[in-house]
Design an enzyme around this catalytic site. Sequence first.
Site, PDB file in Angstrom:
ATOM      1  N   LYS A  95       0.841  -1.208   0.000  1.00  0.00           N
ATOM      2  CA  LYS A  95       0.000   0.000   0.000  1.00  0.00           C
ATOM      3  C   LYS A  95       0.875   1.256   0.000  1.00  0.00           C
ATOM      4  O   LYS A  95       0.642   2.186  -0.782  1.00  0.00           O
ATOM      5  CB  LYS A  95      -0.924   0.015   1.225  1.00  0.00           C
ATOM      6  CG  LYS A  95      -2.067  -0.964   1.157  1.00  0.00           C
ATOM      7  CD  LYS A  95      -2.927  -0.847   2.408  1.00  0.00           C
ATOM      8  CE  LYS A  95      -4.172  -1.701   2.318  1.00  0.00           C
ATOM      9  NZ  LYS A  95      -5.038  -1.531   3.496  1.00  0.00           N
ATOM     10  N   GLY A 104      -0.116  -4.602  10.333  1.00  0.00           N
ATOM     11  CA  GLY A 104       1.126  -4.304   9.633  1.00  0.00           C
ATOM     12  C   GLY A 104       1.204  -2.815   9.373  1.00  0.00           C
ATOM     13  O   GLY A 104       0.190  -2.164   9.123  1.00  0.00           O
ATOM     14  N   SER A 112      -1.010   0.749   6.072  1.00  0.00           N
ATOM     15  CA  SER A 112      -1.328  -0.107   7.215  1.00  0.00           C
ATOM     16  C   SER A 112      -2.463  -1.046   6.851  1.00  0.00           C
ATOM     17  O   SER A 112      -3.301  -0.729   6.008  1.00  0.00           O
ATOM     18  CB  SER A 112      -1.720   0.760   8.417  1.00  0.00           C
ATOM     19  OG  SER A 112      -1.909  -0.041   9.562  1.00  0.00           O
ATOM     20  N   ASP A 113      -2.486  -2.192   7.490  1.00  0.00           N
ATOM     21  CA  ASP A 113      -3.608  -3.107   7.338  1.00  0.00           C
ATOM     22  C   ASP A 113      -3.694  -3.965   8.592  1.00  0.00           C
ATOM     23  O   ASP A 113      -2.684  -4.190   9.272  1.00  0.00           O
ATOM     24  CB  ASP A 113      -3.473  -3.982   6.097  1.00  0.00           C
ATOM     25  CG  ASP A 113      -4.837  -4.400   5.564  1.00  0.00           C
ATOM     26  OD1 ASP A 113      -5.317  -3.762   4.615  1.00  0.00           O
ATOM     27  OD2 ASP A 113      -5.445  -5.336   6.120  1.00  0.00           O
ATOM     28  N   THR A 114      -4.899  -4.429   8.872  1.00  0.00           N
ATOM     29  CA  THR A 114      -5.159  -5.183  10.095  1.00  0.00           C
ATOM     30  C   THR A 114      -5.932  -6.450   9.772  1.00  0.00           C
ATOM     31  O   THR A 114      -6.870  -6.413   8.973  1.00  0.00           O
ATOM     32  CB  THR A 114      -5.965  -4.333  11.092  1.00  0.00           C
ATOM     33  OG1 THR A 114      -5.229  -3.138  11.387  1.00  0.00           O
ATOM     34  CG2 THR A 114      -6.232  -5.081  12.386  1.00  0.00           C
TER      35      THR A 114
END
Length: 192
Positions: free
Chosen positions: A52, A105, A68-70
């Site tokens: 991203k 992340g 960011s990612d969850t």
Amino acid sequence: MKQIILASQSPRRKELLEKCGYPFITEPADIDETLNPSLSLQGAIKDLAARKAEHIFEKHPDAIVIGSDTIVTIDDEVLGKPKDDAHAFTMLRKLQGRTHEVITGIAIFSNEEKWTDVSISKVTFSPMSDEEIKTYIATKECNDKAGAYAIQGYGGRYITHIEGDYYSIMGLPLSKVYGQLKKEYAVSDTEK
């Protein structure tokens, strides 16, 4: 001062990044968000955050870009965003009365550094009746949330214990992001 770009359309991440005190804009990264199956879950979510950030950084090479990612995981199963109410119900049934992991992340890309990290937290849900699950789903809060809940919203009333970073569970490990931005700008705590 370099422009900061949040590579996300998440209102929660935007709200959290505002707490760092730096001006920024948002530009969602329109990429394939499939996790790399050849990596561990931690590696895959960190890789997705980096993809991203990279996608937006390529367009804005003089900026500082935050990706960011969850994900939510239980029993080695990744619980993404629910497709519909029935899917949300299935997810919440799995989580109720148990502890699961939330893995976020984070990637911050600039000319100086391409930094990535991962934050792992554990969240314990109280037991929930089917009626409570249906009542929660009716709030529509779970529609676009990994694991079908929002810790900062109505979902918080079902959380009995967390171990780790609360803000990371919301979607952005705030202290890590602030630390990196502070490093980028070499701003001391007393100046902020």
